[in-house]
Structure formats: C-alpha cells, structure tokens
Design a protein around this motif. Structure first.
Motif, PDB file in Angstrom:
ATOM      1  N   VAL A  96       0.837  -1.199   0.000  1.00 25.45           N
ATOM      2  CA  VAL A  96       0.000   0.000   0.000  1.00 25.45           C
ATOM      3  C   VAL A  96       0.872   1.249   0.000  1.00 25.45           C
ATOM      4  N   VAL A  97       1.894   1.266   0.844  1.00 24.01           N
ATOM      5  CA  VAL A  97       2.796   2.420   0.898  1.00 24.01           C
ATOM      6  C   VAL A  97       3.494   2.622  -0.452  1.00 24.01           C
ATOM      7  N   ALA A  98       3.861   1.527  -1.102  1.00 28.63           N
ATOM      8  CA  ALA A  98       4.566   1.612  -2.385  1.00 28.63           C
ATOM      9  C   ALA A  98       3.729   2.282  -3.466  1.00 28.63           C
ATOM     10  N   MET A  99       2.406   2.268  -3.323  1.00 25.92           N
ATOM     11  CA  MET A  99       1.546   2.952  -4.295  1.00 25.92           C
ATOM     12  C   MET A  99       1.842   4.449  -4.343  1.00 25.92           C
ATOM     13  N   ARG A 101       4.587   5.794  -4.628  1.00 29.02           N
ATOM     14  CA  ARG A 101       5.704   6.084  -5.533  1.00 29.02           C
ATOM     15  C   ARG A 101       5.292   6.131  -6.996  1.00 29.02           C
ATOM     16  N   LEU A 102       4.062   5.733  -7.313  1.00 28.61           N
ATOM     17  CA  LEU A 102       3.641   5.645  -8.716  1.00 28.61           C
ATOM     18  C   LEU A 102       3.833   6.955  -9.492  1.00 28.61           C
ATOM     19  N   PRO A 103       3.539   8.135  -8.914  1.00 25.52           N
ATOM     20  CA  PRO A 103       3.732   9.363  -9.701  1.00 25.52           C
ATOM     21  C   PRO A 103       5.182   9.636 -10.081  1.00 25.52           C
ATOM     22  N   HIS A 104       6.120   8.982  -9.401  1.00 29.63           N
ATOM     23  CA  HIS A 104       7.543   9.221  -9.648  1.00 29.63           C
ATOM     24  C   HIS A 104       8.178   8.141 -10.524  1.00 29.63           C
ATOM     25  N   ALA A 120      10.213   2.492   2.957  1.00 27.43           N
ATOM     26  CA  ALA A 120      10.584   1.966   4.272  1.00 27.43           C
ATOM     27  C   ALA A 120      10.756   3.108   5.266  1.00 27.43           C
ATOM     28  N   ALA A 121      11.357   4.209   4.812  1.00 26.82           N
ATOM     29  CA  ALA A 121      11.559   5.360   5.692  1.00 26.82           C
ATOM     30  C   ALA A 121      10.223   5.989   6.078  1.00 26.82           C
ATOM     31  N   ALA A 122       9.280   6.058   5.129  1.00 27.85           N
ATOM     32  CA  ALA A 122       7.967   6.641   5.416  1.00 27.85           C
ATOM     33  C   ALA A 122       7.207   5.797   6.429  1.00 27.85           C
ATOM     34  N   LEU A 123       7.268   4.471   6.270  1.00 21.14           N
ATOM     35  CA  LEU A 123       6.571   3.591   7.201  1.00 21.14           C
ATOM     36  C   LEU A 123       7.213   3.672   8.589  1.00 21.14           C
ATOM     37  N   ALA A 124       8.539   3.758   8.625  1.00 21.37           N
ATOM     38  CA  ALA A 124       9.218   3.894   9.917  1.00 21.37           C
ATOM     39  C   ALA A 124       8.877   5.224  10.569  1.00 21.37           C
ATOM     40  N   ARG A 151       1.900   6.167   3.021  1.00 20.10           N
ATOM     41  CA  ARG A 151       1.760   6.182   1.559  1.00 20.10           C
ATOM     42  C   ARG A 151       1.824   7.616   1.038  1.00 20.10           C
ATOM     43  N   ALA A 152       1.134   8.534   1.733  1.00 21.84           N
ATOM     44  CA  ALA A 152       1.156   9.933   1.323  1.00 21.84           C
ATOM     45  C   ALA A 152       2.557  10.523   1.449  1.00 21.84           C
ATOM     46  N   LEU A 153       3.275  10.195   2.515  1.00 24.63           N
ATOM     47  CA  LEU A 153       4.635  10.699   2.687  1.00 24.63           C
ATOM     48  C   LEU A 153       5.572  10.133   1.621  1.00 24.63           C
ATOM     49  N   ALA A 154       5.378   8.857   1.271  1.00 25.67           N
ATOM     50  CA  ALA A 154       6.194   8.242   0.221  1.00 25.67           C
ATOM     51  C   ALA A 154       5.961   8.906  -1.128  1.00 25.67           C
ATOM     52  N   GLN A 155       4.814   9.514  -1.283  1.00 28.42           N
ATOM     53  CA  GLN A 155       4.486  10.237  -2.520  1.00 28.42           C
ATOM     54  C   GLN A 155       5.323  11.509  -2.648  1.00 28.42           C
ATOM     55  N   GLU A 156       5.911  11.947  -1.543  1.00 28.15           N
ATOM     56  CA  GLU A 156       6.743  13.160  -1.484  1.00 28.15           C
ATOM     57  C   GLU A 156       6.011  14.400  -2.002  1.00 28.15           C
ATOM     58  N   PRO A 157       4.785  14.638  -1.521  1.00 31.24           N
ATOM     59  CA  PRO A 157       4.065  15.819  -1.959  1.00 31.24           C
ATOM     60  C   PRO A 157       4.534  17.045  -1.175  1.00 31.24           C
TER      61      PRO A 157
END
Length: 257
Positions: A96-99, A101-104, A120-124, A151-157
C-alpha cells in the motif's frame, strides 16, 4: 507550497453544493475546515484533490492551476487521504505504501532501490515499520491510518489534503495521527469534525456552512460561543487548557427559546 482557492463553486445535478469559496493555506501551515454535516467540507476537498471538477473558480499551488496540471505532476505536488480509503484487496502494508511512488515512476512502473528506501523510511516515520508484511485489511483503524499517511509521505508531496482523518479512531490514535501530520512539514488542508482537535492542531480555521465560508482566522478568534451557536446550534463554554492556554470547548444544548 502555498494553496490558494479562489471563487470555487461545485455543481452536481444542477445544484450548487459550494459557492464562491476563497481560502488560503500558506506553506507549511495546518489549515482546518470545520462545519456541520452536509455543509460542503468533503465536496470542497474533493475538488482540491481533483475527484471533482469545479463549476467555477480555481485551486492554485504556488500560483499554478492544479486542474491544468497533468495527473502525474499534480500527484507529485499534492497527496490526499479521502474519508473512505480502505482497500478491498489483500495488499500488504508495504505494498500500500509503495503505491505512493507511482507518480515518480516510469511508464513501466519499475520499483527502484530508492523507491524501496523511501517507502521503508515513510513507514518507519509513522511508527509502522513492524506492519510492513501485515495484510492491510486486517489492520486496526489506527494502523491503517498510519499506513495511509506513510503512503502519502512516500508520494513526497508538498501539500496534504485530509478528509476527517480521525474518524473511527480512539482518542490516543486521533492525537497521534494529527501529531504525525503536523510534524511532516507539509502544507495541510484538513476537514475536522472534533472542534477541540481543530483548536489544538490547526494554525488557522475556515468555517463552512451552507456551502459558503462564513468565518476564518486563528482558532482562538474563530471558535467563539456566538459562532458556535449560530453555525452548530450548540451552547459552548470556552476554558483555557491549564498547560498550553489553548481554548478548550465544553458543549451543551442551546436553551429552549
């Protein structure tokens, strides 16, 4: 990244649900949207994260019209946690978190080592590293919110939009989720149901009633007994928090007229 909403209106089936909305969220600020059920909060936010197209007006990110941006570019700038974000599929929390990254990623959708490191960093960061291999549907409400924030943090918005992010959470989880979001360093626009949480966590509040903004400003200036009686139909007593001094609201029914 600054968010400016100018003259926004939303029309569905010939009915105007929100009208002439003007709102500003400066970079790095946590801006709350409050109002009674059916006032138009979710409709407005759905326009901001592009689930709805406005009938009039614009949403601008640092001056750029959000609705004129490509889907991928818009997703790089803004992430959203809608009110209903559950997955019907048996993904793991890490998937779910990996989703996010899709925009990148390229059109081939290949996951790179950097993508994995960011996830991994976002989940941690949200205290959910131990959830990585857990099935998302089996998580508790608070655990799911942690994963969705990751997931939102992994998106790097630069901007995060939240629609009632504390729904169905116990009080400890509510405080934790809002603290996580506030500490993320993003511009945040959130619809909140609990006025005391809004007073504690928001830099500014906008009050919406009948599809229009009727008040805005710092929580201390907005959450007056007069406004709460007029907009929410309740009698409110304001008392200062003994440690922070933040106004805390005690509610009762309005006396019969």
């Amino acid at each position: 990244m600054r968010v400016d909403i100018e003259g926004l209106a939303v029309e569905i089936a010939g009915a105007r649900l929100v009208e002439d909305i003007a709102l500003r969220a400066d970079s790095g600020r946590f801006v709350g949207l409050i109002g009674p059920n059916g006032s138009g909060k979710s409709t407005l936010l759905r326009c901001v994260y592009r689930a709805l197209k406005p009938a009039a007006g614009t949403v601008r990110l640092d001056g750029d019209d959000l609705h004129a941006l490509g889907v991928r570019e818009g997703a790089r700038r803004l992430a959203a946690l809608p009110q209903e974000s559950t997955s019907e599929f048996d993904f793991t929390a890490a998937e779910v978190v990996a989703m996010g990254r899709l925009p990148h990623q390229s059109a081939a959708g290949r996951t790179t080592d950097r993508d994995r490191e960011i996830c991994a960093a976002a989940l941690a960061r949200v205290g959910g590293g131990h959830l990585a291999d857990r099935s998302f549907p089996t998580l508790s409400g608070g655990e799911k919110q942690r994963v969705l924030i990751a997931r939102a943090l992994a998106q790097e918005p630069k901007v995060l939009v939240l629609d009632e992010p504390t729904n169905h959470l116990d009080i400890a989880q509510q405080l934790e989720v809002l603290s996580l979001v506030r500490g993320a360093g993003l511009t945040v626009l959130a619809a909140l149901h609990d006025l005391n949480l809004a007073a504690t966590h928001c830099d500014a509040l906008y009050v919406i009633a009948g599809g229009r903004i009727v008040a805005s400003g710092p929580p201390d200036a907005v959450l007056t007994p007069e406004l709460l009686a007029d907009v929410f139909g309740v009698r409110a007593l304001r008392v200062p928090h003994p440690e922070s001094g933040t106004p805390h609201l005690l509610f009762d029914r309005l006396p019969a007229s």
